[in-house]
Every structure is written in C-alpha cells, then in structure tokens.
Design an enzyme around this catalytic site. Structure first.
Site, PDB file in Angstrom:
ATOM      1  N   SER A 250     -20.746  -9.065  17.302  1.00 44.61           N
ATOM      2  CA  SER A 250     -19.295  -9.128  17.162  1.00 44.61           C
ATOM      3  C   SER A 250     -18.939  -9.837  15.864  1.00 44.61           C
ATOM      4  O   SER A 250     -19.817 -10.318  15.146  1.00 44.61           O
ATOM      5  CB  SER A 250     -18.693  -9.888  18.339  1.00 44.61           C
ATOM      6  OG  SER A 250     -18.943 -11.269  18.175  1.00 44.61           O
ATOM      7  N   LYS A 251     -17.641  -9.903  15.624  1.00 42.56           N
ATOM      8  CA  LYS A 251     -17.162 -10.528  14.382  1.00 42.56           C
ATOM      9  C   LYS A 251     -17.732 -11.935  14.211  1.00 42.56           C
ATOM     10  O   LYS A 251     -17.963 -12.400  13.106  1.00 42.56           O
ATOM     11  CB  LYS A 251     -15.636 -10.603  14.398  1.00 42.56           C
ATOM     12  CG  LYS A 251     -14.983  -9.272  14.132  1.00 42.56           C
ATOM     13  CD  LYS A 251     -13.696  -9.446  13.314  1.00 42.56           C
ATOM     14  CE  LYS A 251     -13.080  -8.110  12.979  1.00 42.56           C
ATOM     15  NZ  LYS A 251     -12.175  -7.628  14.046  1.00 42.56           N
ATOM     16  N   ARG A 252     -17.967 -12.613  15.341  1.00 45.91           N
ATOM     17  CA  ARG A 252     -18.495 -13.981  15.261  1.00 45.91           C
ATOM     18  C   ARG A 252     -19.880 -14.032  14.635  1.00 45.91           C
ATOM     19  O   ARG A 252     -20.334 -15.067  14.194  1.00 45.91           O
ATOM     20  CB  ARG A 252     -18.505 -14.625  16.658  1.00 45.91           C
ATOM     21  CG  ARG A 252     -17.237 -15.428  16.940  1.00 45.91           C
ATOM     22  CD  ARG A 252     -17.066 -15.660  18.407  1.00 45.91           C
ATOM     23  NE  ARG A 252     -16.618 -14.434  19.054  1.00 45.91           N
ATOM     24  CZ  ARG A 252     -17.046 -13.997  20.227  1.00 45.91           C
ATOM     25  NH1 ARG A 252     -17.944 -14.659  20.891  1.00 45.91           N
ATOM     26  NH2 ARG A 252     -16.574 -12.874  20.752  1.00 45.91           N
ATOM     27  N   ASP A 253     -20.561 -12.900  14.633  1.00 46.12           N
ATOM     28  CA  ASP A 253     -21.899 -12.894  14.038  1.00 46.12           C
ATOM     29  C   ASP A 253     -21.859 -12.759  12.523  1.00 46.12           C
ATOM     30  O   ASP A 253     -22.886 -12.583  11.886  1.00 46.12           O
ATOM     31  CB  ASP A 253     -22.731 -11.751  14.632  1.00 46.12           C
ATOM     32  CG  ASP A 253     -22.985 -11.968  16.114  1.00 46.12           C
ATOM     33  OD1 ASP A 253     -23.534 -13.019  16.450  1.00 46.12           O
ATOM     34  OD2 ASP A 253     -22.599 -11.106  16.920  1.00 46.12           O
ATOM     35  N   GLY A 254     -20.661 -12.818  11.967  1.00 47.96           N
ATOM     36  CA  GLY A 254     -20.559 -12.732  10.508  1.00 47.96           C
ATOM     37  C   GLY A 254     -20.314 -11.301  10.096  1.00 47.96           C
ATOM     38  O   GLY A 254     -19.396 -10.670  10.577  1.00 47.96           O
TER      39      GLY A 254
END
Ligand code: GLU
Length: 483
Positions: A250-254
C-alpha cells in the site's frame, strides 16, 4: 470464442503497481490468444476521480508497452446505458426501491451485532405495497434501488487461478444497492458492482481478469449477469502484491505507483518483466529476463500462483541492471539525458552526443538504476570537484606531487586530444622518470581526476575529462594538496 479482456482502473490515484500488474496479465492473455485488450476508465466516483490521475494511468500503461486495442471508455459518459439497465431490472421485478433512512440501517446493524450476527441488509423493503411507498415518499425519504439476492442460491464459478469458488447467497449481505434513486421514478447514480457488469456485457468481455481483492464482488456480479440475461464470462482473480511483512502493498510502503518507479530510474522493460514474474512462473528453460512479447507466447493461468507475491527490491534491481547492462548505448544515452539534465549538469544533446556515448559505455556495466548515473558521473560534468577524505589522505602521501607534476608536464607538451595509448605512455614515463611505483601513479591520478579512490575505469575517465579540458585544471588543483 474470441478473447476480449479489459483493464478497468479507477482514476482515484496514480497508476498503482497492482493495477499495472493486472493490466500485464490481461495484456499477456489477450496477446497469447490473439484477442483484444480494452481500457475502461471507472471514473464514476466523482469526488475522488481526477483527470490528472487518468492522464497518469494512460501514460503509465503506454510507457510499459501495454497498448490497448479499444478505449479508453469512460464510465461517466455511459450513465444513460446504466440507468436503462437499472430500469430493466425494475421492470422485470428483480430490483426495487427501498426507503430506509441511514438511522434505520444503523439500528438494524446494531441489533445484528448485539445478536452476534454478521451485518447485512434484512431485505425489509423488498415487498412494500404501493401505499407504503407513497407514505415514505410523502415523508420525503430518498430511496435507493436494490437488487434481489436469493439467500438460498449457491453461486459457483471456475476461477482461472483459484479453481472452483463457491459462495452462498446468504453471505452476500442481503439485497444489494445498485443505484441511488433521485426519487420515486428517477434513477440516480448507478453503483460500482452494477456498472461493471453492464459494461462487461456491453463490451463483450470474455474473461474478467482482476485482483483478488475483487473476489467478493464476483458472486454478486454473476447474479447480475443472470438477471440481465447475459452469458457469464470467465473470471480469474490474480494474487495480490505483498510487502515484506506479507500485507497488501500500500501507499504506506513508499513507492507504489508506476510513475514513481519510472522516476527512480527503472526501465519500462524491467518493470514489466518484474511484474510478470510477480505471480507468473516462466516455462522451463525460459530465462527470467524476457520481453512482454516473449512472455505472451507462453502465458497461461496454469502458471499463475495462487499465493500473494512478495515485492522484492533486490530482484527488481537485478532485473533492471540486466536491462541496463545489455541496452544499446544510444538508447541508454537517451534514457540518461533527463537524469543528467535534472541534476543540473550541462548537456548539449547534439554536440555532446559522442562524448555522452563514450561515457555511457564506461558506466553502463555499473548501473543498477538510471539515476545511479547522476552520482557516478558527477566528476565528469562539474568543473570543480570535492576530494573525498580518502583521496585527500592519499594525496598527502609521499610521491604524489612528483607523480602529478610528471603527468602535467607530459600533458602540456601537446594540445592533441589524449588517446588511450598516450595515457598509458604518460604513466609509464612518469613511473620511470620519477622512480615511482605504477600503483602510486595510478592511485594519484584517480584521486586527482575523480576526487575519489574508486569509480569507473580510470583511463576512460581521463580521456573523457581530457575531451572536456578538465584534466589539467584538476591535476593543478590536486597539486596544491599533494606531497
Ligand atoms: N475499478 C476497479 C479497480 O480499479 C476494477 C474493477 C474490475 O476489474 O472489475 O480496482
């Protein structure tokens, strides 16, 4: 049967690697079967959809080489068709207007929770009398349109990836909302699961290949196909791309969007190759480095894994380096120019071309990403370089001044451009005349010319600097700190 597949991105964000990978599988399947790959933009979420995301998606797919045969088809331009189909279901008695207020729905769910039941719509307005409807309308309630789902139905399909999948009607959450209704006769916004089906029927999609996160939509959609009197296509739900912790990427993974990968210096070929490997195993004897065209020759769903695929940066980097190491130099130069330009290096794309090609040949074997070239070639572009601590420490050792003086003297003898042979001769000459070790002369030259003790090939670097008249000033500067 002719194969017609589609990729149906929602323009609520930049082209995500998961969507791009689904696009790859659709494209490969279409090409393998000589079918059509169609692009549909699912832009019905007016609040979250943005034209710049659509642009980013189209650009990303094209960059990856996933050219589409039909489309883009925009859902927002097809509202009349969707409304007509909602009306058809109303007319057939397969859908109805329901008038619950949000508060009533909340209360219903709370009561279900209290009884430890899964939340679902209890179909309470399925059989309203015309009088009851009139009363609700008189109260000013806004209806929705719900599609009847038979609790006792069992819905099964043979998934291209997962084999037989079966759902019970009672697990689908009760009669589903297919459209908001603007009033007692009008039809408001048709909703996601419904419009997907209307489009897939209208576009004669033969195989719906999409991410596993859509698997729960499929039984509802199958019921809609039946209700609309259409043939149910084949479904294939591809495994998700996971992060190292095993959760959905997801976006949290960069970095997750294709344009970010592009900007980081990955090539389209490497990304497409890696995405294919994320979920598909090449046939025996096939190299892990392949073009989409090659993969299309062998692509089938028997080799698509069921389990989620972990995103592996090392593997992507390795694949990217393979493409960069084997790329034709003129093509690589083209790809590198924007990186040099955005680093602020002065590059004349015409007159510098031979120099750029020569320099690219020197660095190509060391590149992992295109942007590596920025740091790697800084000493060749900028007039003034800083010396690293290691270089300074070396220049402070005995004999370095003599080595530099010797080289400078030789260079000043002629203004002819340096050749590889002459560079070697100069080093030999200095070694002999000054009684220095060859290793010391070379190390000193590297420190003086590049500002560091390691980097690309020394002789080639010297030639490149010489062509830009940067070698002498650099040696002169190094002399001020040499011993
Ligand atoms: N619009 C959906 C998405 O972006 C895809 C729908 C589908 O493939 O059926 O995830």
């Amino acid at each position: 049967m002719s194969v017609r597949v589609r990729i149906a991105p929602s323009p609520t964000g930049k082209l995500h690697i998961g969507t791009a990978r689904t696009a790859v599988f659709n494209w490969l399947f279409a090409r393998h079967h000589g079918g059509k790959f169609i692009l549909r933009i699912e832009d019905t979420d007016l609040e979250r959809s943005r034209p710049e995301y659509t642009e980013n998606i189209l650009e990303g797919l094209q960059w990856l080489g996933l050219h589409w045969d039909e489309g883009p088809i925009y859902q927002t331009q097809r509202m009349d068709l969707y409304r007509q189909k909602v009306q058809e279901l109303l007319d057939k008695g397969l859908a109805y207007r329901a008038y619950e207020t949000p508060a009533e729905l909340d209360a219903m769910r709370e009561a279900q929770k209290a009884r430890n039941e899964a939340p679902r719509y209890d179909n309470r307005h399925r059989h309203l009398t015309p009088e009851q409807e009139q009363a609700f309308i008189a109260e000013g309630r806004q209806p929705v349109i719900r599609f009847k789902i038979d609790d006792d139905r069992e819905i099964s399909w043979n998934d291209l990836v997962r084999g037989t999948v079966t759902w019970k009607g009672r697990d689908l959450g009760g009669d589903m909302v297919i459209a908001r209704a603007a009033g007692a006769t009008e039809i408001g916004q048709p909703l996601y699961n419904f419009v997907v089906v209307v489009d897939d029927i209208d576009m004669a999609i033969s195989h719906v290949i999409r991410g596993e996160d859509h698997i729960g939509n499929t039984p509802k959609q199958i019921l809609l196909y039946e209700a609309l009197g259409a043939t149910v296509p084949q479904f294939g739900h591809t495994p998700l791309i996971l992060n190292q912790a095993g959760a959905k990427l997801s976006k949290r993974d960069g970095v997750t969007s294709i344009s970010d990968f592009r900007q980081m210096g990955y090539t389209a070929e490497a990304i497409a190759n890696y995405m294919t490997l994320l979920g598909w195993s090449p046939v025996e004897g096939m190299s892990e480095i392949f073009s989409l065209e090659e993969a299309a020759k062998y692509f089938d769903f028997d080799r698509v894994n069921r389990a989620g695929a972990k995103f592996d940066w090392d593997k992507l980097n390795w694949i990217n380096s393979q493409y960069l190491h084997h790329m034709e130099i003129p093509k690589l130069v083209e790809l590198l120019i924007p990186y040099w330009q955005s680093a602020g290096y002065s590059v004349d794309v015409t007159s510098d071309r031979p120099w750029l090609e020569q320099l690219t040949t020197v660095i190509a074997p060391s590149l992992t990403r295109l942007d590596d070239a920025v740091a790697m070639t800084r000493y060749l572009f900028v007039p003034e370089i800083e010396f690293s601590e290691a270089a300074i420490a070396h220049l402070n050792t005995e004999g370095t001044a003599a080595a530099i003086e010797g080289v400078l003297a030789a260079l000043r003898e002629t203004s002819e451009p340096l050749t590889e042979t002459r560079a070697q001769d100069i080093v030999q000459q200095v070694v002999k005349a000054k009684g220095l070790k060859k290793g010391l002369v070379m190390k000193t030259l590297r420190a003086a010319l590049t500002g560091d003790l390691q980097g690309p090939d020394l002789a080639q670097s010297w030639l490149l600097l010489n062509q830009r008249h940067l070698d002498q000033p650099r040696l002169e500067k190094a002399l001020t700190i040499a011993k």
